[in-house]
Scaffold this motif. Structure first.
Motif, PDB file in Angstrom:
ATOM      1  N   ASN A  92      16.915  73.346 -13.963  1.00 23.67           N
ATOM      2  CA  ASN A  92      17.072  72.351 -12.899  1.00 23.67           C
ATOM      3  C   ASN A  92      15.925  71.350 -12.856  1.00 23.67           C
ATOM      4  N   GLY A 100      27.654  71.370 -15.840  1.00 23.73           N
ATOM      5  CA  GLY A 100      27.135  72.622 -15.313  1.00 23.73           C
ATOM      6  C   GLY A 100      28.142  73.749 -15.448  1.00 23.73           C
ATOM      7  N   CYS A 146      22.652  62.950 -15.652  1.00 25.92           N
ATOM      8  CA  CYS A 146      21.534  62.749 -14.721  1.00 25.92           C
ATOM      9  C   CYS A 146      20.863  61.396 -14.948  1.00 25.92           C
TER      10      CYS A 146
END
Length: 334
Positions: A3, A206, A218
């Motif tokens: 993460n 994910g 991202c």
């Protein structure tokens, strides 16, 4: 997935993109790289004449640096990532495709601003260049081990296409790259819709445990937010074809990276609606002399119908969110 690496990727992309606006927007003003507004467009768009374009360079730099930074961070804590040749090649092939599309857009924008006209490259020139980029990308996927000629139809299953797979893949790549380009027509629209699209594929990455795809998602999400600092209504800078074609390349790459390009039907609903509105408008006018929409792409139809730019961006983003949820459901049932 790590993460911290994904958070870092997002923050780097957002930070670099947003901060570059402080430097680049005045620089583009000095170069007089201003947008030329079409005479056939809404009359109130004329006040945007001269707003700097080619601002897409801001998030191109931000996204690219963020992907490299995020990958290095993730590889440092997960050395096995370096041995994942297949997904590594797909990641960097996707980035290369997006940068190549951006180069085509840059050439188009440069012609526009130097000659002070709204038309840059001809449609044929642009499409031939995009075909070359598409062939390169599919070749890289093939070399990565993606040799299947089956395509997954969300909620239904797989269909064997043989060599027709590559024809369909080229149509998807060039079609959606140009559809994203068409979506960039009012302040903040392409960035907002693409931000929601990127979040969709972050969730899908994910679920499928595709770390490299997650990094790209991202970086794209962070770049969209960083650009919205300057591009949300009233826009202080436009992304130009340089930026919108870069977005188009990443939009396509994310769908191919997870192995289900037809997720674009749901997650990319706004993109293809924009493209089809133009196609339908042209066909209708050439065959009947009548227009289906007040103006195309379809965001201009709503604008001419009295919707504010902020309302259009909000509604189109919500529609993209709904399409994204359908995409996630489709992946969960695979």
């Amino acid at each position: 997935m790590d993460n911290m690496a994904f958070l870092l990727t997002t923050l780097v992309s957002f930070g670099i993109t947003a901060l570059l606006g402080i430097v680049m927007i005045p620089y583009l003003h000095r170069l007089k790289f201003g947008q030329t507004i079409l005479d056939i467009g809404p009359a109130w768009h004329k006040k945007k004449q001269g707003t700097p374009t080619m601002g897409g360079i801001m998030f191109i730099i931000g996204v690219t640096i963020a992907v490299v930074t995020g990958y290095a961070t993730l590889a440092a804590t997960n050395p096995e990532l370096l041995a994942d040749i297949r997904n590594n090649l797909r990641l960097f092939a996707g980035m290369a495709m997006a940068l190549a599309f951006a180069a085509i857009g840059f050439l188009d924008d440069y012609i526009k601003v130097v000659r002070k006209r709204n038309m840059g490259l001809t449609a044929r020139q642009k499409y031939l260049m995009q075909l070359v980029v598409g062939v390169f990308y599919l070749t890289m996927l093939y070399l990565s081990g993606d040799v299947s000629t089956e395509i997954t139809i969300p909620f239904f299953g797989q269909l064997k296409l043989g060599l027709l797979y590559y024809v369909l893949a080229m149509i998807i790549i060039t079609g959606f790259a140009n559809a994203v380009n068409l979506t960039d027509g009012i302040d903040g629209l392409a960035s907002s819709v693409t931000f929601v699209y990127a979040l969709t594929f972050l969730i899908i990455a994910g679920i499928l445990r595709f770390a490299q795809t997650g990094l790209m998602a991202c970086a794209l999400a962070g770049g969209c937010l960083g650009f919205l600092v300057w591009n949300f209504y009233p826009a202080k800078v436009f992304m130009g074809d340089t930026g919108s074609l870069f977005f188009g390349g990443l939009v396509v790459a994310l769908a191919f990276d997870v192995g289900v390009p037809l997720l674009l039907v749901f997650a990319g609903v706004i993109y293809w609606c924009e493209a089809f509105s133009v196609i339908l408008q042209v066909i209708s006018f050439k065959t009947t002399g009548r227009r289906i929409f007040k103006m195309s792409p379809i965001h201009h139809h709503f604008e001419m119908s009295g919707w504010s730019e902020i309302k259009i961006v909000t509604v189109f983003s919500i529609v993209t969110l709904a399409g994204g949820l359908l995409s996630v459901l489709a992946v969960l049932q695979m």
